[in-house]
Design a protein around this motif. Structure first.
Motif, PDB file in Angstrom:
ATOM      1  N   UNK A  23       0.815  -1.212   0.000  1.00 27.63           N
ATOM      2  CA  UNK A  23       0.000   0.000   0.000  1.00 27.63           C
ATOM      3  C   UNK A  23       0.842   1.253   0.000  1.00 27.63           C
ATOM      4  N   UNK A  24       0.287   2.312  -0.555  1.00 29.32           N
ATOM      5  CA  UNK A  24       0.960   3.610  -0.612  1.00 29.32           C
ATOM      6  C   UNK A  24      -0.026   4.698  -0.209  1.00 29.32           C
ATOM      7  N   UNK A  25       0.370   5.513   0.750  1.00 28.40           N
ATOM      8  CA  UNK A  25      -0.383   6.701   1.144  1.00 28.40           C
ATOM      9  C   UNK A  25       0.345   7.921   0.606  1.00 28.40           C
ATOM     10  N   UNK A  26      -0.365   8.775  -0.139  1.00 25.83           N
ATOM     11  CA  UNK A  26       0.218   9.998  -0.693  1.00 25.83           C
ATOM     12  C   UNK A  26      -0.391  11.206   0.013  1.00 25.83           C
ATOM     13  N   UNK A  27       0.467  12.136   0.439  1.00 27.52           N
ATOM     14  CA  UNK A  27       0.039  13.311   1.189  1.00 27.52           C
ATOM     15  C   UNK A  27       0.364  14.575   0.395  1.00 27.52           C
ATOM     16  N   UNK A  28      -0.667  15.357   0.058  1.00 25.99           N
ATOM     17  CA  UNK A  28      -0.437  16.581  -0.718  1.00 25.99           C
ATOM     18  C   UNK A  28      -0.023  17.751   0.181  1.00 25.99           C
ATOM     19  N   UNK A  29       0.251  18.885  -0.438  1.00 26.61           N
ATOM     20  CA  UNK A  29       0.816  20.017   0.273  1.00 26.61           C
ATOM     21  C   UNK A  29      -0.198  21.044   0.763  1.00 26.61           C
ATOM     22  N   UNK A  30       0.320  22.026   1.474  1.00 23.42           N
ATOM     23  CA  UNK A  30      -0.455  23.113   2.087  1.00 23.42           C
ATOM     24  C   UNK A  30      -1.081  23.997   1.003  1.00 23.42           C
ATOM     25  N   UNK A  31      -2.372  24.175   1.061  1.00 29.06           N
ATOM     26  CA  UNK A  31      -3.222  24.913   0.106  1.00 29.06           C
ATOM     27  C   UNK A  31      -3.317  24.220  -1.244  1.00 29.06           C
ATOM     28  N   UNK A  32      -2.712  23.045  -1.389  1.00 29.27           N
ATOM     29  CA  UNK A  32      -2.780  22.294  -2.632  1.00 29.27           C
ATOM     30  C   UNK A  32      -3.939  21.301  -2.614  1.00 29.27           C
ATOM     31  N   UNK A  61      -7.064  16.720   2.074  1.00 29.91           N
ATOM     32  CA  UNK A  61      -6.941  17.186   3.449  1.00 29.91           C
ATOM     33  C   UNK A  61      -8.077  18.147   3.799  1.00 29.91           C
ATOM     34  N   UNK A  62      -8.571  18.123   5.036  1.00 32.77           N
ATOM     35  CA  UNK A  62      -9.648  19.022   5.449  1.00 32.77           C
ATOM     36  C   UNK A  62      -9.322  20.486   5.159  1.00 32.77           C
ATOM     37  N   UNK A  63     -10.320  21.221   4.668  1.00 34.30           N
ATOM     38  CA  UNK A  63     -10.152  22.642   4.368  1.00 34.30           C
ATOM     39  C   UNK A  63      -9.510  22.919   3.024  1.00 34.30           C
ATOM     40  N   UNK A  64      -9.051  21.888   2.349  1.00 26.67           N
ATOM     41  CA  UNK A  64      -8.389  22.033   1.053  1.00 26.67           C
ATOM     42  C   UNK A  64      -9.346  21.686  -0.079  1.00 26.67           C
ATOM     43  N   UNK A  65      -9.007  22.159  -1.283  1.00 25.65           N
ATOM     44  CA  UNK A  65      -9.723  21.741  -2.471  1.00 25.65           C
ATOM     45  C   UNK A  65     -11.105  22.336  -2.667  1.00 25.65           C
ATOM     46  N   UNK A  92     -12.669  28.006   3.784  1.00 26.84           N
ATOM     47  CA  UNK A  92     -12.871  26.750   4.506  1.00 26.84           C
ATOM     48  C   UNK A  92     -11.611  26.334   5.255  1.00 26.84           C
ATOM     49  N   UNK A  93     -10.471  26.694   4.709  1.00 22.18           N
ATOM     50  CA  UNK A  93      -9.214  26.304   5.334  1.00 22.18           C
ATOM     51  C   UNK A  93      -8.938  27.110   6.607  1.00 22.18           C
ATOM     52  N   UNK A  94      -9.505  28.301   6.690  1.00 23.25           N
ATOM     53  CA  UNK A  94      -9.332  29.128   7.888  1.00 23.25           C
ATOM     54  C   UNK A  94      -9.846  28.426   9.135  1.00 23.25           C
ATOM     55  N   UNK A  95     -10.767  27.489   8.960  1.00 20.87           N
ATOM     56  CA  UNK A  95     -11.404  26.815  10.087  1.00 20.87           C
ATOM     57  C   UNK A  95     -10.700  25.519  10.456  1.00 20.87           C
ATOM     58  N   UNK A 122      -4.475  31.298   3.816  1.00 20.08           N
ATOM     59  CA  UNK A 122      -5.167  31.734   5.030  1.00 20.08           C
ATOM     60  C   UNK A 122      -4.182  31.777   6.205  1.00 20.08           C
ATOM     61  N   UNK A 123      -4.098  32.914   6.873  1.00 22.42           N
ATOM     62  CA  UNK A 123      -3.030  33.086   7.863  1.00 22.42           C
ATOM     63  C   UNK A 123      -3.283  32.331   9.163  1.00 22.42           C
ATOM     64  N   UNK A 124      -4.536  32.093   9.536  1.00 21.76           N
ATOM     65  CA  UNK A 124      -4.776  31.233  10.700  1.00 21.76           C
ATOM     66  C   UNK A 124      -4.204  29.838  10.438  1.00 21.76           C
ATOM     67  N   UNK A 125      -4.439  29.344   9.234  1.00 19.35           N
ATOM     68  CA  UNK A 125      -3.916  28.026   8.872  1.00 19.35           C
ATOM     69  C   UNK A 125      -2.396  28.047   8.784  1.00 19.35           C
ATOM     70  N   UNK A 126      -1.832  29.135   8.273  1.00 13.07           N
ATOM     71  CA  UNK A 126      -0.374  29.252   8.182  1.00 13.07           C
ATOM     72  C   UNK A 126       0.265  29.245   9.573  1.00 13.07           C
TER      73      UNK A 126
END
Length: 259
Positions: free
Chosen positions: A18-27, A51-55, A60-63, A161-165
């Motif tokens: 199995x392979x799990x792939x993890x994408x990046x911040x705001x991506x 990832x939650x808040x993404x896409x 939505x990512x601010x939360x 989003x700066x809260x997320x950053x």
């Protein structure tokens, strides 16, 4: 909230590796989908979560925060571990940091890591101001789309989003402290010309992990989102070779049913 076209999560039911792939911040998963498709065609079982808040939209990512993003990949990893005999974790940028924390926490349950331009800290003068400025200014300019190949597009947010950053900054500090707990075989590929994450981040990660089986590859023709750039095929081939070396059954063609 509708998901942006191309940003959908992806799963593929393959063989025992199995392979799990993890994408990046705001991506989004779109930045890793060609990589996932490459491995799926070779019979591996794939999970590429959104990832939650993404896409969707940056509001939505601010939360959300790092706890939400990490919890999502942790759940996906546990599901793969139940299904597969061996599991590898792959990540781009912040996804690399998520992969490193999974490795630190899950130990030998993870057979190896592949990191592409992994991030270790928030850079720029604004990083020091995040604790205060996030209450005054909601966003700053986006990070997506750092690709050398003409015509290549990354699906993600054009604002950060700066809260997320701020949460991301705290997460990087946490992961940095846990790096000595990372012992798994590691393949790290990074771009000398990266306008989002400098090579110093990769150097620090390599200097702090406890892994003894380590490979480092330079992606000379690509910028940050190297999985969509000129060196993409090399990333795909090298990662499959790496997985096949550590999990010989991965070299055997498995199921090719879609997911």
């Amino acid at each position: 909230m509708p998901v942006l076209p191309g940003a959908e999560p992806y799963r593929h039911e393959g063989g025992e590796v199995g392979v799990l792939l993890c994408h990046g911040f705001t991506g989004s998963p779109q930045s890793l989908r060609p990589w996932a498709d490459h491995l799926a065609e070779r019979g591996l079982t794939l999970s590429l979560p959104l990832l939650p808040g993404h896409g969707t939209r940056w509001q939505d990512m601010q939360l959300t925060g790092w706890q939400d993003w990490y919890a999502e990949v942790d759940r996906e990893l546990r599901a793969l571990l139940e299904r597969c005999g061996q599991v590898f974790v792959l990540g781009l940028s912040m996804g690399g940091a998520l992969a490193l924390r999974l490795a630190a926490k899950h130990g030998d349950a993870i057979s190896g890591l592949v990191l592409v331009n992994p991030a270790n800290r928030v850079h720029g003068l604004s990083a020091h101001a995040l604790p205060v400025i996030r209450h005054v200014v909601p966003t700053t300019k986006g990070l997506t789309g750092d690709i050398a190949r003409e015509g290549a597009v990354e699906v993600g947010y054009d604002r950060v989003p700066l809260h997320a950053a701020y949460s991301l900054r705290n997460f990087f500090r946490l992961v940095d402290g846990e790096l000595p707990q990372v012992t798994q075989p590691l393949l790290l590929l990074h771009s000398p010309q990266d306008h989002v994450v400098p090579p110093a981040d990769s150097a620090r990660i390599l200097s702090r992990v406890s892994s003894t089986d380590v490979e480092e590859i330079l992606l000379e023709q690509s910028y940050h989102v190297a999985t969509l750039d000129h060196d993409a095929e090399r990333i795909f081939d090298e990662s499959h070779r790496f997985i096949g070396r550590l999990a010989p059954s991965a070299a055997q063609k498995g199921s090719t049913s879609g997911g």
